[in-house]
Design a protein around this motif. Structure first.
Motif, PDB file in Angstrom:
ATOM      1  N   GLN A   1       0.930  -0.999  -0.025  1.00  0.00           N
ATOM      2  CA  GLN A   1      -0.199   0.015  -0.032  1.00  0.00           C
ATOM      3  C   GLN A   1       0.733   1.351  -0.037  1.00  0.00           C
ATOM      4  O   GLN A   1       0.656   2.248  -0.715  1.00  0.00           O
ATOM      5  CB  GLN A   1      -0.908  -0.138   1.297  1.00  0.00           C
ATOM      6  N   ALA A   2       1.972   1.166   0.832  1.00  0.00           N
ATOM      7  CA  ALA A   2       2.762   2.376   0.755  1.00  0.00           C
ATOM      8  C   ALA A   2       3.431   2.601  -0.462  1.00  0.00           C
ATOM      9  O   ALA A   2       3.649   3.781  -1.021  1.00  0.00           O
ATOM     10  CB  ALA A   2       3.902   2.061   1.892  1.00  0.00           C
ATOM     11  N   ALA A   3       3.845   1.501  -1.188  1.00  0.00           N
ATOM     12  CA  ALA A   3       4.530   1.471  -2.354  1.00  0.00           C
ATOM     13  C   ALA A   3       3.703   2.295  -3.310  1.00  0.00           C
ATOM     14  O   ALA A   3       4.048   3.112  -4.449  1.00  0.00           O
ATOM     15  CB  ALA A   3       4.994   0.332  -2.994  1.00  0.00           C
ATOM     16  N   ALA A   4       2.378   1.991  -3.435  1.00  0.00           N
ATOM     17  CA  ALA A   4       1.328   2.405  -4.533  1.00  0.00           C
ATOM     18  C   ALA A   4       0.988   3.946  -4.168  1.00  0.00           C
ATOM     19  O   ALA A   4       0.903   4.636  -5.077  1.00  0.00           O
ATOM     20  CB  ALA A   4       0.063   1.578  -4.306  1.00  0.00           C
ATOM     21  N   GLN A   5       1.200   4.308  -2.792  1.00  0.00           N
ATOM     22  CA  GLN A   5       0.865   5.646  -2.482  1.00  0.00           C
ATOM     23  C   GLN A   5       2.043   6.521  -2.869  1.00  0.00           C
ATOM     24  O   GLN A   5       1.951   7.622  -3.553  1.00  0.00           O
ATOM     25  CB  GLN A   5       0.677   5.932  -0.975  1.00  0.00           C
ATOM     26  N   VAL A   6       3.215   5.841  -2.831  1.00  0.00           N
ATOM     27  CA  VAL A   6       4.459   6.908  -3.051  1.00  0.00           C
ATOM     28  C   VAL A   6       4.628   6.775  -4.829  1.00  0.00           C
ATOM     29  O   VAL A   6       4.950   7.928  -5.404  1.00  0.00           O
ATOM     30  CB  VAL A   6       5.621   6.108  -2.720  1.00  0.00           C
ATOM     31  N   MET A   7       4.114   5.721  -5.332  1.00  0.00           N
ATOM     32  CA  MET A   7       4.089   5.732  -6.913  1.00  0.00           C
ATOM     33  C   MET A   7       3.137   6.802  -7.455  1.00  0.00           C
ATOM     34  O   MET A   7       3.558   7.467  -8.336  1.00  0.00           O
ATOM     35  CB  MET A   7       3.566   4.467  -7.568  1.00  0.00           C
ATOM     36  N   GLY A   8       1.943   7.096  -6.670  1.00  0.00           N
ATOM     37  CA  GLY A   8       0.790   8.077  -6.897  1.00  0.00           C
ATOM     38  C   GLY A   8       1.530   9.558  -6.895  1.00  0.00           C
ATOM     39  O   GLY A   8       1.344  10.450  -7.755  1.00  0.00           O
ATOM     40  N   THR A  45       7.570   3.229   6.871  1.00  0.00           N
ATOM     41  CA  THR A  45       7.299   1.929   6.442  1.00  0.00           C
ATOM     42  C   THR A  45       8.757   0.875   6.715  1.00  0.00           C
ATOM     43  O   THR A  45       8.394  -0.148   7.099  1.00  0.00           O
ATOM     44  CB  THR A  45       6.921   1.728   5.049  1.00  0.00           C
ATOM     45  N   ALA A  46       9.738   1.436   6.408  1.00  0.00           N
ATOM     46  CA  ALA A  46      10.961   0.566   6.524  1.00  0.00           C
ATOM     47  C   ALA A  46      11.294   0.404   7.904  1.00  0.00           C
ATOM     48  O   ALA A  46      11.728  -0.649   8.460  1.00  0.00           O
ATOM     49  CB  ALA A  46      12.275   1.465   5.922  1.00  0.00           C
ATOM     50  N   LYS A  47      10.828   1.333   8.765  1.00  0.00           N
ATOM     51  CA  LYS A  47      11.011   1.077  10.276  1.00  0.00           C
ATOM     52  C   LYS A  47      10.203   0.068  10.591  1.00  0.00           C
ATOM     53  O   LYS A  47      10.402  -0.688  11.571  1.00  0.00           O
ATOM     54  CB  LYS A  47      10.789   2.456  11.278  1.00  0.00           C
ATOM     55  N   LEU A  48       8.993   0.048  10.372  1.00  0.00           N
ATOM     56  CA  LEU A  48       8.142  -0.810  10.756  1.00  0.00           C
ATOM     57  C   LEU A  48       8.369  -2.397  10.341  1.00  0.00           C
ATOM     58  O   LEU A  48       8.300  -3.164  10.833  1.00  0.00           O
ATOM     59  CB  LEU A  48       6.689  -0.603  10.172  1.00  0.00           C
ATOM     60  N   LEU A  49       8.882  -2.228   8.903  1.00  0.00           N
ATOM     61  CA  LEU A  49       9.093  -3.738   8.689  1.00  0.00           C
ATOM     62  C   LEU A  49      10.315  -4.048   9.196  1.00  0.00           C
ATOM     63  O   LEU A  49      10.481  -5.314   9.534  1.00  0.00           O
ATOM     64  CB  LEU A  49       9.835  -3.533   7.063  1.00  0.00           C
ATOM     65  N   ALA A  50      11.272  -3.225   9.598  1.00  0.00           N
ATOM     66  CA  ALA A  50      12.606  -3.725  10.515  1.00  0.00           C
ATOM     67  C   ALA A  50      12.157  -4.143  11.908  1.00  0.00           C
ATOM     68  O   ALA A  50      12.479  -5.120  12.308  1.00  0.00           O
ATOM     69  CB  ALA A  50      13.615  -2.531  10.570  1.00  0.00           C
ATOM     70  N   GLU A  51      11.170  -3.464  12.315  1.00  0.00           N
ATOM     71  CA  GLU A  51      10.725  -3.738  13.890  1.00  0.00           C
ATOM     72  C   GLU A  51       9.882  -4.975  13.790  1.00  0.00           C
ATOM     73  O   GLU A  51      10.089  -5.957  14.733  1.00  0.00           O
ATOM     74  CB  GLU A  51       9.849  -2.530  14.451  1.00  0.00           C
ATOM     75  N   ARG A  52       9.043  -5.034  13.047  1.00  0.00           N
ATOM     76  CA  ARG A  52       7.762  -6.097  13.028  1.00  0.00           C
ATOM     77  C   ARG A  52       8.307  -7.676  11.984  1.00  0.00           C
ATOM     78  O   ARG A  52       7.720  -8.268  12.612  1.00  0.00           O
ATOM     79  CB  ARG A  52       6.694  -5.663  12.833  1.00  0.00           C
ATOM     80  N   ALA A  53       9.194  -7.264  11.301  1.00  0.00           N
ATOM     81  CA  ALA A  53       9.458  -8.427  10.436  1.00  0.00           C
ATOM     82  C   ALA A  53      10.866  -8.902  10.588  1.00  0.00           C
ATOM     83  O   ALA A  53      11.119 -10.157  10.793  1.00  0.00           O
ATOM     84  CB  ALA A  53       9.052  -8.402   9.109  1.00  0.00           C
ATOM     85  N   ILE A  54      11.839  -7.897  10.081  1.00  0.00           N
ATOM     86  CA  ILE A  54      13.292  -8.378  10.135  1.00  0.00           C
ATOM     87  C   ILE A  54      13.789  -8.770  11.542  1.00  0.00           C
ATOM     88  O   ILE A  54      14.539  -9.753  11.464  1.00  0.00           O
ATOM     89  CB  ILE A  54      14.172  -7.270   9.408  1.00  0.00           C
ATOM     90  N   ALA A  55      13.594  -7.811  12.291  1.00  0.00           N
ATOM     91  CA  ALA A  55      14.019  -8.113  13.699  1.00  0.00           C
ATOM     92  C   ALA A  55      13.714  -9.529  14.393  1.00  0.00           C
ATOM     93  O   ALA A  55      14.309  -9.994  15.148  1.00  0.00           O
ATOM     94  CB  ALA A  55      13.582  -7.337  14.743  1.00  0.00           C
TER      95      ALA A  55
END
Length: 132
Positions: A1-8, A45-55
């Motif tokens: 969703q974030a990527a689609a928003q940034v593309m727009g 989005t990058a921070k959330l990805l790092a905290e909730r998935a990659i960590a």
């Protein structure tokens, strides 16, 4: 969703860039707003990805060692010692047999196991330069 928003937002920036005449562009506020919004959105989005998935990732060393030992790229460390053609033959034989590079190199060269372990140590190879 974030990527689609940034593309727009990027598309809007592109259109705004086309709307200027000479050096006067009345759309510059839109460009600035959309650019800053995109940066904020992607950084959050990058921070959330790092905290909730990659960590929460768990590295399974047992799953890494077998494919790493069979990776043909390891033989490049032997090029300076046994030559390119011999190293390529070792890589090919190991790949075809699904065997670790070090085992085939031990059979095909006169280098002892300890020397091969030192030369083919992936940790040392990732640090650049040639093993001594």
């Amino acid at each position: 969703q974030a990527a689609a928003q940034v593309m727009g937002l990027d598309t809007a920036i592109t259109v705004a860039g086309l709307s200027g005449n000479f050096q006067l562009n009345v759309m510059l506020p839109l460009v600035a707003f959309n650019l800053l919004t995109s940066i904020t959105l992607m950084s959050n989005t990058a921070k959330l990805l790092a905290e909730r998935a990659i960590a929460t990732f768990k590295v399974r060393e047992d799953n890494l060692q077998v494919p790493l030992a069979r990776n043909p790229i390891l033989v490049t460390a032997l090029n300076s010692v046994i030559g390119y053609n011999a190293a390529a033959a070792i890589a090919k034989k190991a790949y075809q047999g699904g065997r670790p590079i070090i085992d085939v190199a031990e059979e095909e060269t006169d280098l002892d196991r300890a020397t091969l372990e030192r030369l083919l140590d992936p940790t040392v190879l990732t640090q650049g330069g040639l093993p001594e």
